[in-house]
Design a protein around this motif. Structure first.
Motif, PDB file in Angstrom:
ATOM      1  N   ASP A  37      -5.118   8.302   3.642  1.00  0.00           N
ATOM      2  CA  ASP A  37      -6.546   8.472   3.338  1.00  0.00           C
ATOM      3  C   ASP A  37      -7.410   7.604   4.252  1.00  0.00           C
ATOM      4  O   ASP A  37      -8.440   8.047   4.762  1.00  0.00           O
ATOM      5  CB  ASP A  37      -6.842   8.138   1.873  1.00  0.00           C
ATOM      6  CG  ASP A  37      -6.272   9.162   0.910  1.00  0.00           C
ATOM      7  OD1 ASP A  37      -5.920  10.285   1.365  1.00  0.00           O
ATOM      8  OD2 ASP A  37      -6.174   8.841  -0.290  1.00  0.00           O
ATOM      9  N   GLU A  38      -7.000   6.357   4.440  1.00  0.00           N
ATOM     10  CA  GLU A  38      -7.774   5.463   5.311  1.00  0.00           C
ATOM     11  C   GLU A  38      -7.798   5.980   6.743  1.00  0.00           C
ATOM     12  O   GLU A  38      -8.848   5.988   7.394  1.00  0.00           O
ATOM     13  CB  GLU A  38      -7.193   4.048   5.280  1.00  0.00           C
ATOM     14  CG  GLU A  38      -7.976   3.086   6.173  1.00  0.00           C
ATOM     15  CD  GLU A  38      -7.404   1.686   6.202  1.00  0.00           C
ATOM     16  OE1 GLU A  38      -7.778   0.935   7.118  1.00  0.00           O
ATOM     17  OE2 GLU A  38      -6.592   1.336   5.326  1.00  0.00           O
ATOM     18  N   ASP A  61      -2.467   6.086   0.372  1.00  0.00           N
ATOM     19  CA  ASP A  61      -3.606   5.210   0.631  1.00  0.00           C
ATOM     20  C   ASP A  61      -3.813   5.015   2.132  1.00  0.00           C
ATOM     21  O   ASP A  61      -4.932   5.106   2.640  1.00  0.00           O
ATOM     22  CB  ASP A  61      -3.384   3.857  -0.060  1.00  0.00           C
ATOM     23  CG  ASP A  61      -4.559   2.923   0.090  1.00  0.00           C
ATOM     24  OD1 ASP A  61      -5.721   3.392   0.084  1.00  0.00           O
ATOM     25  OD2 ASP A  61      -4.328   1.696   0.206  1.00  0.00           O
ATOM     26  N   ARG A 117       0.830  -1.202   0.000  1.00  0.00           N
ATOM     27  CA  ARG A 117       0.000   0.000   0.000  1.00  0.00           C
ATOM     28  C   ARG A 117       0.863   1.250   0.000  1.00  0.00           C
ATOM     29  O   ARG A 117       1.902   1.306   0.651  1.00  0.00           O
ATOM     30  CB  ARG A 117      -0.900   0.018   1.231  1.00  0.00           C
ATOM     31  CG  ARG A 117      -1.976  -1.044   1.197  1.00  0.00           C
ATOM     32  CD  ARG A 117      -2.834  -1.015   2.423  1.00  0.00           C
ATOM     33  NE  ARG A 117      -3.623   0.219   2.471  1.00  0.00           N
ATOM     34  CZ  ARG A 117      -4.368   0.566   3.509  1.00  0.00           C
ATOM     35  NH1 ARG A 117      -4.426  -0.211   4.577  1.00  0.00           N
ATOM     36  NH2 ARG A 117      -5.045   1.679   3.482  1.00  0.00           N
TER      37      ARG A 117
END
Length: 98
Positions: free
Chosen positions: A86-87, A83, A79
């Motif tokens: 953002d999570e 990413d 990842r």
């Protein structure tokens, strides 16, 4: 590095890592860039009388090799930072809304 439990059941689908020689070979082939040098540096800096620390080092590097053979572990490592950021942001927003 922190030691991680060795979670594997069933047939072994990873390289043998039951001795320091086997672990060195596995780290050299399946570890991450720089792992071999760091593994040796950590071992060289540790007294052989400190069996707890030696075990922590061995377990940590065994875990790193095992991550390469775990589908979920490999996916998590692949990842991007964006990413993951953002999570985490979504989770913080969700938690704040509760």
């Amino acid at each position: 590095m922190t030691a991680q439990p060795d979670h594997h059941a069933g047939p072994v689908s990873h390289p043998p890592m039951g001795t320091l020689a086997e672990l060195r070979a596995a780290v050299g082939r399946w570890g991450f860039p720089g792992d071999v040098a760091e593994f040796e540096r950590e071992l060289d800096a540790t007294s052989l009388d400190d069996l707890t620390r030696v075990r922590e080092i061995v377990q940590a590097y065994r875990h790193r090799v095992l991550l390469r053979f775990d589908i979920q572990g490999s996916a998590a490592l692949a990842r991007s930072a964006a990413d993951v950021t953002d999570e985490l942001h979504r989770k913080i927003v969700e938690a704040a809304g509760r």
